[in-house]
Design a protein around this motif. Structure first.
Motif, short mmCIF file in Angstrom:
data_model
loop_
_atom_site.label_atom_id
_atom_site.label_comp_id
_atom_site.label_asym_id
_atom_site.label_seq_id
_atom_site.Cartn_x
_atom_site.Cartn_y
_atom_site.Cartn_z
N GLY A 27 0.80 -1.22 0.00
CA GLY A 27 0.00 0.00 0.00
C GLY A 27 0.83 1.26 0.00
N ASP A 28 2.13 1.15 0.29
CA ASP A 28 3.00 2.33 0.28
C ASP A 28 3.24 2.83 -1.14
OD1 ASP A 28 3.28 2.52 3.00
OD2 ASP A 28 5.23 1.53 3.10
N LYS A 29 3.62 4.11 -1.22
CA LYS A 29 3.93 4.71 -2.51
C LYS A 29 5.43 4.65 -2.79
CE LYS A 29 0.11 8.06 -2.58
NZ LYS A 29 -0.22 9.51 -2.62
N ILE A 30 5.77 4.27 -4.01
CA ILE A 30 7.16 4.28 -4.46
C ILE A 30 7.22 5.14 -5.72
CG2 ILE A 30 6.88 2.14 -5.80
CD1 ILE A 30 9.81 1.47 -5.01
N ALA A 31 8.11 6.11 -5.74
CA ALA A 31 8.21 7.05 -6.86
C ALA A 31 9.33 6.66 -7.80
CB ALA A 31 8.45 8.46 -6.34
N ILE A 32 9.13 6.93 -9.07
CA ILE A 32 10.17 6.74 -10.08
C ILE A 32 10.45 8.08 -10.73
CG2 ILE A 32 10.90 5.51 -12.15
CD1 ILE A 32 8.88 3.35 -11.53
N ASP A 88 7.23 15.08 -0.68
CA ASP A 88 5.96 14.37 -0.52
C ASP A 88 6.09 13.31 0.56
OD1 ASP A 88 3.62 12.89 -0.70
OD2 ASP A 88 3.57 12.91 -2.90
N ASP A 89 5.51 13.58 1.74
CA ASP A 89 5.65 12.66 2.87
C ASP A 89 4.96 11.32 2.63
OD1 ASP A 89 7.02 14.66 4.14
OD2 ASP A 89 5.33 15.31 5.39
N SER A 90 4.06 11.24 1.66
CA SER A 90 3.37 9.98 1.39
C SER A 90 4.21 9.03 0.54
CB SER A 90 2.03 10.24 0.68
OG SER A 90 2.23 10.69 -0.65
N VAL A 91 5.26 9.55 -0.08
CA VAL A 91 6.17 8.71 -0.87
C VAL A 91 7.21 8.13 0.06
CG1 VAL A 91 7.97 8.74 -2.66
CG2 VAL A 91 5.81 9.96 -3.02
N ARG A 92 7.34 6.80 0.07
CA ARG A 92 8.23 6.13 1.02
C ARG A 92 9.56 5.69 0.41
NH1 ARG A 92 7.45 8.68 4.29
NH2 ARG A 92 8.65 7.35 5.68
N ALA A 93 9.66 5.74 -0.92
CA ALA A 93 10.92 5.41 -1.59
C ALA A 93 10.97 6.14 -2.93
CB ALA A 93 11.06 3.91 -1.79
N ILE A 94 12.17 6.56 -3.33
CA ILE A 94 12.38 7.21 -4.62
C ILE A 94 13.41 6.40 -5.39
CG2 ILE A 94 13.05 9.32 -5.82
CD1 ILE A 94 12.45 10.88 -3.24
N VAL A 95 13.00 5.88 -6.53
CA VAL A 95 13.87 5.06 -7.36
C VAL A 95 14.24 5.82 -8.62
CG1 VAL A 95 14.12 2.86 -8.56
CG2 VAL A 95 12.69 3.00 -6.50
N SER A 96 15.52 5.89 -8.91
CA SER A 96 15.97 6.50 -10.17
C SER A 96 15.77 5.50 -11.30
CB SER A 96 17.43 6.91 -10.06
OG SER A 96 17.60 7.95 -9.13
N SER A 97 15.21 5.98 -12.40
CA SER A 97 14.88 5.08 -13.51
C SER A 97 16.13 4.47 -14.14
CB SER A 97 14.08 5.82 -14.57
OG SER A 97 14.88 6.82 -15.21
N ARG A 98 17.21 5.25 -14.17
CA ARG A 98 18.46 4.77 -14.76
C ARG A 98 19.59 5.68 -14.32
NH1 ARG A 98 18.30 4.58 -20.89
NH2 ARG A 98 20.37 3.74 -20.48
N GLY A 99 20.82 5.31 -14.69
CA GLY A 99 21.97 6.14 -14.39
C GLY A 99 22.33 7.01 -15.58
#
Length: 316
Positions: A27-32, A88-99
């Motif tokens: 249910g957590d949010k993960i951002a890309i 954004d406090d609702s986002v629990r992880a931020i993933v970089s799409s690529r290097g």
């Protein structure tokens, strides 16, 4: 190359208190986001489906698929996406799409004040080393060196790279063992794990994002570099004192190394081994992390124990 002395080293180092971001749950949010090189929906889609299968809600950056030169949009666009997710406090992880390249162009514009108040996992490798190093230097918050969405294609959840990433994000224990290679230095040490891409660490020298290695276990990896440049970067680390005070050294994949027409006459392993031969700490090579298919997740900033005997053991 003179052979590495097989010394037994026991180094236990203390670190400033490191904050572990809350582990993820369904249910957590993960951002890309794309803070560096441009990417496409087609390349990111496998990761979106995988994160959804893990029970996570995926939030895409407004400019995730933007393009400007090699970059995923302008500096302003990439900065805007990363800042939005940090705030954004609702986002629990931020993933970089690529290097690729580009994070260093926005790092000094990012405001981490909300991130420090509400830490979240910053995930990626390669160019994301800029974020890892900057965050560890200033905020003492753990980050995750792990596979990125552009690498998810054709991988199932049982893939070691994905499996270790999921375990790390959801708070499951991770540890690794593999046979030691010919060039290594036996020993045992404990300390915070830091590092990332060698070229990026080299580029951050004497900047506000420069890495602190004293008393720590350094991990390095790289891709598509000339052997003489690996030597240049290792000499930079040595001359700047970043190798002398280590608790231990873990060398990951050194992929697609090149030589000049006039050969450097050393392998990448020999170059690195020569750079640290005067120091007593344990050293291992070919750790499964970096620009390879088997790219195991590493919790950077975490106190870990490294043991190098006839096999290499890394415990978080």
């Amino acid at each position: 190359m003179r052979p590495l002395r097989l010394l037994c080293a026991l180094c236990v180092k203390q670190n400033k208190h490191m904050t572990t971001p809350p582990y993820l749950k369904k249910g957590d949010k993960i951002a890309i986001v794309s803070p560096a090189r441009k990417t496409s929906r087609e390349e990111v889609e496998p990761a979106i489906r995988m994160f959804q299968a893990w029970g996570l809600e995926v939030v895409e950056g407004d400019h995730l698929y933007a393009a400007w030169s090699q970059f995923a949009g302008s500096d302003d666009q990439r900065h805007s996406d990363m800042q939005r997710m940090l705030d954004d406090d609702s986002v629990r992880a931020i993933v970089s799409s690529r290097g690729g390249y580009g994070t260093v162009r926005i790092i000094d514009r990012l405001d981490f004040s909300r991130f420090v108040q509400n830490p979240k996992w910053i995930v990626g490798f390669s160019d994301v080393t800029v974020l890892h190093s900057h965050i560890h230097r200033h905020f003492n918050i753990e980050t995750l060196h792990a596979i990125m969405p552009v690498n998810f294609k054709d991988k199932c959840e049982s893939n070691p790279s994905l499996n270790s990433m999921k375990k790390a994000l959801f708070g499951k224990e991770i540890s690794y063992k593999y046979p030691a290679e010919t060039y290594f230095r036996k020993g045992s040490c404990q300390g915070p794990l830091v590092g990332g891409n060698l070229s990026i660490l080299y580029s951050l020298t004497n900047t506000n994002s420069d890495i602190d290695t004293n008393g720590k276990i350094l991990f390095i990896e790289d891709v598509d570099e000339y052997l003489y440049h690996i030597d240049r970067m290792m000499m930079n680390l040595r001359r700047s004192g970043k190798l002398e005070g280590l608790a231990g050294l873990i060398v990951g994949s050194m992929t697609k190394m090149h030589d000049n027409e006039i050969s450097f006459e050393k392998t990448v392993t020999e170059i690195i081994a020569d750079a640290v031969e005067d120091y007593p700490y344990p050293v291992c090579f070919n750790f499964p992390a970096g620009h390879v298919d088997d790219n195991r997740a590493l919790i950077l900033g975490r106190e870990v124990k490294l043991e190098v005997t006839d096999e290499v053991s890394l415990r978080f």
